[in-house]
Design a protein around this motif. Structure first.
Motif, PDB file in Angstrom:
ATOM      1  N   ILE A 197       0.931  -0.929  -0.021  1.00 54.00           N
ATOM      2  CA  ILE A 197      -0.063  -0.431  -0.182  1.00 54.00           C
ATOM      3  C   ILE A 197       1.058   0.834   0.091  1.00 54.00           C
ATOM      4  CG2 ILE A 197      -1.742   1.705   1.405  1.00 54.00           C
ATOM      5  CD1 ILE A 197      -2.712  -1.347   1.982  1.00 54.00           C
ATOM      6  N   ALA A 198       0.828   2.101  -1.786  1.00 55.20           N
ATOM      7  CA  ALA A 198       1.378   2.927  -1.094  1.00 55.20           C
ATOM      8  C   ALA A 198       0.393   4.660  -0.234  1.00 55.20           C
ATOM      9  CB  ALA A 198       1.894   3.689  -2.735  1.00 55.20           C
ATOM     10  N   THR A 199       0.996   5.677  -0.494  1.00 52.87           N
ATOM     11  CA  THR A 199       0.793   7.073  -0.046  1.00 52.87           C
ATOM     12  C   THR A 199       0.821   7.748  -0.324  1.00 52.87           C
ATOM     13  OG1 THR A 199       1.418   7.053   2.118  1.00 52.87           O
ATOM     14  CG2 THR A 199      -1.420   6.072   1.741  1.00 52.87           C
ATOM     15  N   LEU A 200       0.431   8.988  -0.323  1.00 47.40           N
ATOM     16  CA  LEU A 200       0.961  10.187  -0.930  1.00 47.40           C
ATOM     17  C   LEU A 200      -0.106  11.339   0.179  1.00 47.40           C
ATOM     18  CD1 LEU A 200       2.016  10.960  -4.473  1.00 47.40           C
ATOM     19  CD2 LEU A 200       3.181  10.651  -2.298  1.00 47.40           C
ATOM     20  N   LEU A 201       0.504  12.302   0.467  1.00 50.08           N
ATOM     21  CA  LEU A 201      -0.103  13.552   1.264  1.00 50.08           C
ATOM     22  C   LEU A 201       0.038  15.131   0.681  1.00 50.08           C
ATOM     23  CD1 LEU A 201      -2.657  14.728   3.590  1.00 50.08           C
ATOM     24  CD2 LEU A 201      -0.411  14.243   4.797  1.00 50.08           C
ATOM     25  N   VAL A 202      -0.137  14.842   0.194  1.00 45.47           N
ATOM     26  CA  VAL A 202      -0.217  16.611  -1.021  1.00 45.47           C
ATOM     27  C   VAL A 202      -1.265  17.759  -0.055  1.00 45.47           C
ATOM     28  CG1 VAL A 202       0.072  15.925  -2.737  1.00 45.47           C
ATOM     29  CG2 VAL A 202      -2.068  16.834  -2.470  1.00 45.47           C
ATOM     30  N   ASP A 203      -1.005  18.569  -0.246  1.00 53.06           N
ATOM     31  CA  ASP A 203      -1.383  20.240   0.292  1.00 53.06           C
ATOM     32  C   ASP A 203      -1.763  21.029  -1.479  1.00 53.06           C
ATOM     33  OD1 ASP A 203       0.981  21.976  -1.408  1.00 53.06           O
ATOM     34  OD2 ASP A 203       1.928  21.858   1.046  1.00 53.06           O
ATOM     35  N   ASP A 204      -2.804  22.331  -1.445  1.00 56.19           N
ATOM     36  CA  ASP A 204      -3.583  22.567  -1.865  1.00 56.19           C
ATOM     37  C   ASP A 204      -2.494  23.042  -3.295  1.00 56.19           C
ATOM     38  OD1 ASP A 204      -2.015  24.404   0.024  1.00 56.19           O
ATOM     39  OD2 ASP A 204      -4.232  26.049  -0.631  1.00 56.19           O
ATOM     40  N   ASP A 205      -1.238  23.319  -2.661  1.00 57.76           N
ATOM     41  CA  ASP A 205       0.006  23.333  -4.290  1.00 57.76           C
ATOM     42  C   ASP A 205       0.077  21.997  -4.546  1.00 57.76           C
ATOM     43  OD1 ASP A 205      -0.661  26.187  -3.912  1.00 57.76           O
ATOM     44  OD2 ASP A 205       0.642  26.383  -2.748  1.00 57.76           O
ATOM     45  N   ASN A 206      -0.148  21.304  -4.255  1.00 60.14           N
ATOM     46  CA  ASN A 206       0.098  19.420  -4.769  1.00 60.14           C
ATOM     47  C   ASN A 206       1.410  19.147  -4.781  1.00 60.14           C
ATOM     48  OD1 ASN A 206      -2.257  18.718  -5.904  1.00 60.14           O
ATOM     49  ND2 ASN A 206      -2.144  19.878  -7.552  1.00 60.14           N
ATOM     50  N   ARG A 207       1.524  20.004  -3.607  1.00 60.96           N
ATOM     51  CA  ARG A 207       2.927  19.570  -2.484  1.00 60.96           C
ATOM     52  C   ARG A 207       2.947  18.486  -1.470  1.00 60.96           C
ATOM     53  NH1 ARG A 207       4.770  25.674  -0.468  1.00 60.96           N
ATOM     54  NH2 ARG A 207       3.055  25.501   0.607  1.00 60.96           N
ATOM     55  N   VAL A 208       4.288  17.241  -1.994  1.00 62.51           N
ATOM     56  CA  VAL A 208       4.281  16.114  -1.620  1.00 62.51           C
ATOM     57  C   VAL A 208       4.971  16.545   0.419  1.00 62.51           C
ATOM     58  CG1 VAL A 208       4.026  13.953  -1.313  1.00 62.51           C
ATOM     59  CG2 VAL A 208       4.122  14.818  -2.972  1.00 62.51           C
TER      60      VAL A 208
END
Length: 336
Positions: free
Chosen positions: A23-34
């Motif tokens: 299982i792989a995840t990414l968390l990003v903000d409203d500027d799509n920064r990881v």
């Protein structure tokens, strides 16, 4: 934490790529920064264990970024199986042991946030369209070659699922005259011939014909080993790579004839072999172009691309499912 709290909460999105092994995840903000990314093994002992693996990985991602759950606007998840995108129920996911699992309900109850689910290859196609190819992409075909083979299609700017959610199951189409039996029960399916396990099995079957192949030195023949040997010029491995290239080139041409896509992207575990995998496909496509002006016009050089091996297409697909225009509506409907 103050700077993050001042951000619009709807900007925090978490994308998840669920597979039978990881299982792989990414968390990003409203500027799509990881801000965080996590990869953990999938516990598939039981359906409940798989769900707990998913929850634990999400919690770990939030912890890595020190993000309170209340600031998370939504979670987008790609699942390897047949999903009902409207109800959020996973109808059938063999690798996870799931049958009629209410995944959206589980996420809503566990995290108190909105959830959007999609078939994993379609989610990956959306992630590639939005965050890898970028620009205005109206039609695209993403073919994933790994343990199985499947395609995700973007047509007229939207994910295409088909009437029964089964569009893109190219792995179970038959090309050539192979009599190898597929897991689906039919014979000669593309997946049974050129998916990862099939490539290794085919190379193994040729060992007696190529007594000097370096593959004889291995305890067991694997697909990465076949492509490593092909890159080194091993005659057996090169012949296998060209067989795969011929079959996939024909499959791509057939799909382009059916859907007339502007962009074709190849990915999945087998594609991580890089040029050893991709070059034979391009050579086979060149052969088709030379034989047919139609093939030359539909598949000009450069139209088929190899996905960067470091691009997390599935997790970015989960992010893409949570587009800003629909997220507020989804959250309101699910959590009301």
């Amino acid at each position: 934490m103050d700077q993050r709290q001042r951000r619009n909460a709807n900007g925090w999105r978490l994308g998840v790529d669920v597979g039978g092994t990881k299982i792989a995840t990414l968390l990003v903000d409203d500027d799509n920064r990881v801000w965080a990314s996590v990869q953990r093994p999938t516990d598939t002992r039981t359906p409940d264990h798989a769900l707990q693996s998913l929850a634990d990985t999400i919690w770990e991602t939030l912890k890595q970024a020190d993000l309170p759950i209340r600031l998370l606007a939504g979670i987008g998840i790609g699942i390897p199986g047949q999903v009902d995108t409207q109800s959020g129920i996973v109808r059938h996911a063999v690798n996870l042991g799931w049958q009629s699992v209410d995944l959206r309900g589980f996420i809503n109850a566990t995290f108190g946030t909105a959830c959007v689910i999609e078939n994993d290859v379609r989610a990956a196609a959306l992630g590639i369209q939005r965050y890898w190819l970028a620009g205005s992409i109206d039609s695209m075909l993403y073919v994933s070659i790994g343990t199985g083979i499947a395609a995700g299609m973007i047509l007229d700017g939207a994910v295409y699922r088909g009437s029964h959610g089964m569009a893109g199951e190219i792995g179970h189409a038959r090309f050539g005259s192979s009599t190898i039996r597929c897991r689906c029960g039919n014979y000669g399916c593309l997946e049974a011939v050129v998916a990862g396990p099939a490539i290794a099995n085919y190379a193994q079957s040729l060992l007696s014909t190529f007594p000097h192949s370096q593959l004889h030195q291995l305890d067991s023949v694997t697909t990465p080993a076949v492509y490593a040997a092909a890159e080194a010029g091993d005659e057996l491995a090169v012949s296998v790579a060209h067989m795969v290239g011929d079959q996939l080139a024909q499959a791509l041409y057939t799909m382009v004839l059916a859907y007339d896509c502007d962009h074709i992207v190849l990915g999945g575990g087998v594609s991580r072999a890089g040029s050893a995998f991709f070059s034979p496909i391009e050579q086979a496509l060149d052969g088709l172009r030379q034989q047919s002006s139609l093939a030359a016009s539909l598949l000009p050089a450069g139209r088929v691309k190899l996905l960067d091996r470091d691009f997390a297409a599935g997790a970015w697909g989960g992010i893409a499912l949570l587009d800003s225009q629909s997220l507020a509506r989804v959250a309101q409907a699910q959590l009301a």
